[in-house]
Scaffold this active site. Sequence first.
Site, PDB file in Angstrom:
ATOM      1  N   ARG A  14       0.760  -1.298   0.092  1.00 44.93           N
ATOM      2  CA  ARG A  14       0.195   0.085  -0.010  1.00 44.93           C
ATOM      3  C   ARG A  14       0.989   1.431   0.101  1.00 44.93           C
ATOM      4  O   ARG A  14       1.728   1.427   0.878  1.00 44.93           O
ATOM      5  CB  ARG A  14      -0.849   0.040   1.095  1.00 44.93           C
ATOM      6  CG  ARG A  14      -1.736   1.446   1.205  1.00 44.93           C
ATOM      7  CD  ARG A  14      -2.698   1.348   2.481  1.00 44.93           C
ATOM      8  NE  ARG A  14      -3.363   2.584   2.771  1.00 44.93           N
ATOM      9  CZ  ARG A  14      -3.337   3.312   3.496  1.00 44.93           C
ATOM     10  NH1 ARG A  14      -2.541   3.051   4.775  1.00 44.93           N
ATOM     11  NH2 ARG A  14      -3.825   4.404   3.440  1.00 44.93           N
ATOM     12  N   HIS A  66      -2.847  11.157   0.606  1.00 45.50           N
ATOM     13  CA  HIS A  66      -2.233  10.725   1.870  1.00 45.50           C
ATOM     14  C   HIS A  66      -1.543  12.227   2.479  1.00 45.50           C
ATOM     15  O   HIS A  66      -0.465  12.287   2.720  1.00 45.50           O
ATOM     16  CB  HIS A  66      -1.249   9.728   1.957  1.00 45.50           C
ATOM     17  CG  HIS A  66      -1.034   9.062   3.495  1.00 45.50           C
ATOM     18  ND1 HIS A  66      -1.167   7.691   3.524  1.00 45.50           N
ATOM     19  CD2 HIS A  66      -0.682   9.701   4.394  1.00 45.50           C
ATOM     20  CE1 HIS A  66      -0.870   7.625   4.997  1.00 45.50           C
ATOM     21  NE2 HIS A  66      -0.536   8.583   5.293  1.00 45.50           N
ATOM     22  N   GLU A  74      -7.333   8.650   5.997  1.00 43.67           N
ATOM     23  CA  GLU A  74      -7.667   9.586   7.298  1.00 43.67           C
ATOM     24  C   GLU A  74      -8.062  11.006   7.035  1.00 43.67           C
ATOM     25  O   GLU A  74      -7.109  11.747   7.692  1.00 43.67           O
ATOM     26  CB  GLU A  74      -6.279   9.253   8.299  1.00 43.67           C
ATOM     27  CG  GLU A  74      -5.881   7.903   8.563  1.00 43.67           C
ATOM     28  CD  GLU A  74      -4.745   8.019   9.658  1.00 43.67           C
ATOM     29  OE1 GLU A  74      -4.304   8.974   9.918  1.00 43.67           O
ATOM     30  OE2 GLU A  74      -4.338   6.776  10.161  1.00 43.67           O
ATOM     31  N   ASN A  97      -7.743   2.092   9.961  1.00 40.57           N
ATOM     32  CA  ASN A  97      -6.407   2.229  10.530  1.00 40.57           C
ATOM     33  C   ASN A  97      -6.513   2.208  12.107  1.00 40.57           C
ATOM     34  O   ASN A  97      -7.299   3.040  12.633  1.00 40.57           O
ATOM     35  CB  ASN A  97      -5.682   3.578  10.260  1.00 40.57           C
ATOM     36  CG  ASN A  97      -5.487   3.593   8.614  1.00 40.57           C
ATOM     37  OD1 ASN A  97      -5.572   2.663   8.072  1.00 40.57           O
ATOM     38  ND2 ASN A  97      -4.976   4.783   8.171  1.00 40.57           N
ATOM     39  N   TYR A 136      -4.337   2.315  15.929  1.00 42.21           N
ATOM     40  CA  TYR A 136      -3.193   2.452  16.829  1.00 42.21           C
ATOM     41  C   TYR A 136      -3.281   2.175  18.243  1.00 42.21           C
ATOM     42  O   TYR A 136      -2.607   1.342  18.865  1.00 42.21           O
ATOM     43  CB  TYR A 136      -2.317   3.599  16.408  1.00 42.21           C
ATOM     44  CG  TYR A 136      -1.891   3.680  15.090  1.00 42.21           C
ATOM     45  CD1 TYR A 136      -0.584   2.951  14.659  1.00 42.21           C
ATOM     46  CD2 TYR A 136      -2.476   4.157  14.027  1.00 42.21           C
ATOM     47  CE1 TYR A 136      -0.025   3.022  13.707  1.00 42.21           C
ATOM     48  CE2 TYR A 136      -2.024   4.239  12.810  1.00 42.21           C
ATOM     49  CZ  TYR A 136      -0.649   3.515  12.510  1.00 42.21           C
ATOM     50  OH  TYR A 136      -0.462   3.506  11.069  1.00 42.21           O
ATOM     51  N   GLU A 196      -3.676   0.116   8.185  1.00 43.98           N
ATOM     52  CA  GLU A 196      -2.473   0.440   8.975  1.00 43.98           C
ATOM     53  C   GLU A 196      -2.564   0.123  10.447  1.00 43.98           C
ATOM     54  O   GLU A 196      -3.635   0.071  11.103  1.00 43.98           O
ATOM     55  CB  GLU A 196      -2.473   2.061   8.957  1.00 43.98           C
ATOM     56  CG  GLU A 196      -2.006   2.641   7.737  1.00 43.98           C
ATOM     57  CD  GLU A 196      -1.822   4.124   7.914  1.00 43.98           C
ATOM     58  OE1 GLU A 196      -1.463   4.785   9.010  1.00 43.98           O
ATOM     59  OE2 GLU A 196      -1.989   4.754   6.980  1.00 43.98           O
TER      60      GLU A 196
HETATM   61  C1  FCB Z   1      -1.427   7.354  10.439  1.00 40.41           C
HETATM   62  C2  FCB Z   1      -0.831   7.977   9.225  1.00 40.41           C
HETATM   63  C3  FCB Z   1       0.303   7.487   8.834  1.00 40.41           C
HETATM   64  C4  FCB Z   1       1.399   7.444   9.948  1.00 40.41           C
HETATM   65  C5  FCB Z   1       1.194   6.506  11.109  1.00 40.41           C
HETATM   66  C6  FCB Z   1       1.929   6.529  12.214  1.00 40.41           C
HETATM   67  O1  FCB Z   1      -2.323   8.470  11.242  1.00 40.41           O
HETATM   68  O2  FCB Z   1      -1.685   7.505   8.065  1.00 40.41           O
HETATM   69  O3  FCB Z   1       0.997   8.200   7.570  1.00 40.41           O
HETATM   70  O4  FCB Z   1       1.824   8.654  10.326  1.00 40.41           O
HETATM   71  O5  FCB Z   1      -0.224   7.286  11.375  1.00 40.41           O
END
Ligand code: FCB
Length: 451
Positions: A81, A124, A169, A295, A297, A353
């Site tokens: 990607r 992006h 995002e 995505n 985290y 992500e």
């Molecule tokens: C996301 C972004 C990516 C990267 C990660 C850690 O928000 O899409 O570009 O910075 O975080």
Amino acid sequence: MDIIAKLGSPFSHADFTIGVATSSFQIEGDGENREKSIWDTFCDTPGKIADNSNGIVACEHVKRWESDLDIIDSLNVDAYRFSISWPRVIRQDGSVNNDGLSFYIALLDRLNEKGIKPYVTLYHWDLPQYLEDEGGWLNRQTAFAFEQYVEVVVKAFGDRVFSYATLNEPFCSAYLGYEVGIHAPGLVGKEFGKKAIHHLLLAHGLGMRVLREHAPTIESGIVLNFTPFYPASNDEKDVVATKLAHDHHNDWYIKPLIHGDYPELIDHIPDHQKPDIHQGDMEIISASIDFLGVNYYTRARVQDNGGEDPYQMPPAEGTETTAMGWEVYPQGLTDLLLQLHRDYELPPIIITENGLASDDEMTSDGHVHDIQRQGYLNTHMNAVAAAMAEGVNITGYFVWSLMDNFEWALGYEKRFGILYVDYDTQKRTLKDSAKYLQTMLAKRKALNNQG
Ligand code: FCB
């Protein structure tokens, strides 16, 4: 137990896509051969980037793309990607930069030769500065400029692409870029964020129209980021504040795409903060998508503070965190996927992500023992599998990131890669997590070839 090696795990099946991800501004470099983006301007503004760095050289990927693809190939992944830099494709005078397009076409051809599926993100975050000069995402015309850009790209790429995402995002583009100002273009004001997101979503919808017309057989969708919110206590006030945070930061982005309207909260925000919605916009925005990119985290715990912006608490003392200071909370990914599944009728989900930054260091004998990353990837893949076991349709998982790169306002200080990049020499080294993935995916290949 390892998720990929586990027989019967969805991750062991050949039809579940496993890949690595990057984005243009974060890795490409070659800043001289494209127009400036809002991130170039932001980097040139003192005090915006933690290490005062920029994206002019980055990981020199434009120069090193062939050897980078060899490395990707060696990892045994199914897919890569990456994103297209709009300012590398369309010049300020509106003409097409054919050298820019040729770079991506060569990359796509090589990926196809190697049997690696190209997952292309069209935006992006690197908006051409010449469009920001006209108001950027606060100007409705930017959505139409995006539509034209998408048409150029899609016609030029033809059938080389496996999957298109319009935006990555949009929350970050709109909220971080136009409301709190920690991302480019750095505007600050509650009156901007929700106007910007409306134009971004409109751009998505217009882009989808172009994709349907010129690439009807290629799967197309959008990538959103989500933070699952949890009340800090059982106190009713914290529960209400949590719902408010969810409406502002998650639902505001998905609801218009799937249901064609904004959360009910829209009736309660002051008029000057409301988006400018024209007749027909919501139909364009909510046209069907083939997949939803998610995505993930971390999570956040929310405490009532009586304000419009509920307080998001830092991770509790003693919990595991990453180099970003983010809590490691795999259960949040399962919870999020189950909640999305409950709240919406969704197309297949792809985890576009997932990953973490750690303070990776190279040992004297050339290794990078990123133990925390291996654990994180494994527990989060398991979290995805758990949601699948509950009936959520998830078809792929991408690690962020292929290599260490420019982490936006934090510059090169935060390392998210499974490849270590020595920025003095541009040498790439497989961290232990990359070797781990490589071995697991080789086993998976063998398993599927036998079967
Ligand atoms: C996301 C972004 C990516 C990267 C990660 C850690 O928000 O899409 O570009 O910075 O975080």
